[in-house]
Motif scaffolding. Structure first.
Motif, PDB file in Angstrom:
ATOM      1  N   HIS A   2       0.898  -1.217  -0.124  1.00 46.19           N
ATOM      2  CA  HIS A   2      -0.002  -0.169   0.125  1.00 46.19           C
ATOM      3  C   HIS A   2       0.989   1.254  -0.031  1.00 46.19           C
ATOM      4  N   LEU A  85      -9.680  -2.436  -0.762  1.00 43.71           N
ATOM      5  CA  LEU A  85      -8.773  -1.398  -0.443  1.00 43.71           C
ATOM      6  C   LEU A  85      -9.571  -0.438   0.430  1.00 43.71           C
ATOM      7  N   GLY A  95      -2.825   2.190   3.653  1.00 39.29           N
ATOM      8  CA  GLY A  95      -3.029   3.252   2.372  1.00 39.29           C
ATOM      9  C   GLY A  95      -3.796   4.544   2.810  1.00 39.29           C
ATOM     10  N   ASN A 103      -3.426   2.702  -5.516  1.00 35.49           N
ATOM     11  CA  ASN A 103      -3.413   1.513  -5.045  1.00 35.49           C
ATOM     12  C   ASN A 103      -4.329   0.226  -5.780  1.00 35.49           C
TER      13      ASN A 103
END
Length: 193
Positions: A2, A85, A95, A103
């Motif tokens: 990340h 994510l 992240g 990402n």
């Protein structure tokens, strides 16, 4: 793998959102009702894979399963990975929302691209193709990550070598996992691919 908030410049962040957001919008437009559980399963697979850490030297890496997600989902892999994510950023701070587009692209694009070319050859040499299909997306994701970091900041030159070295064992592990997972799927549910 990340990228955290505050590392990338705004041009790369916008480009990541435009590309990943556009592909996700197209995948969502093409998504039929019957495929929603499959996308949910792939999202859960990616999300849960991040909890399996493999110690490598002084650090660790975690499983990605992006190859299996790319093989099973095609373009829907972008949706599954972006959703996973998003929840990782929201719940655990991995992240971030600003870098979500970049990402997502780093994880999904190599998997979709590799399986676009490998899927027609899967019936010829399933074990070899499955291993390459698990190894190559991780390798390409690492290459994309390193490229984006180098483009964005010259101060991270030292880190790119370590990123590659630490993720090298993961490439082999993901290749082996793909062999076993895809052999199982080919034997018991071949239409799933």
């Amino acid at each position: 793998m990340h990228i955290s908030e505050g590392i990338l410049n705004s041009e790369i962040l916008v480009a990541g959102w435009v590309v990943s957001g556009g592909i996700c919008a197209y995948a969502l437009y093409k998504l039929d009702f019957e495929s929603i559980p499959k996308v949910a399963m792939l999202t859960a697979l990616f999300f849960l894979g991040s909890f399996v850490h493999i110690p490598v030297g002084p650090s660790s890496v975690h499983l990605l399963f992006n190859a299996i997600i790319g093989a099973l989902g095609g373009l829907q892999a972008f949706l599954a990975i972006m959703i996973a994510l998003f929840f990782q950023a929201l719940l655990y701070g991995f992240g971030g929302i600003g870098v979500l587009g970049v990402n997502t692209f780093i994880m999904a694009a190599p998997a979709v691209l590799v399986w676009y070319f490998l899927r027609p050859h899967l019936s010829v040499k399933p074990n070899l193709i499955s291993f390459i299909g698990g190894f190559a997306p991780v390798l390409l994701s690492v290459a994309l990550l390193i490229t984006i970091l180098l483009i964005s900041s010259a101060r991270l030159d030292y880190a790119v070598y370590m990123i590659f070295i630490f993720n090298l064992p993961l490439m082999f592990i993901e290749g082996l996992i793909s062999v076993f997972a895809l052999r199982f799927i080919l034997r018991y549910k071949p239409n799933f691919l």
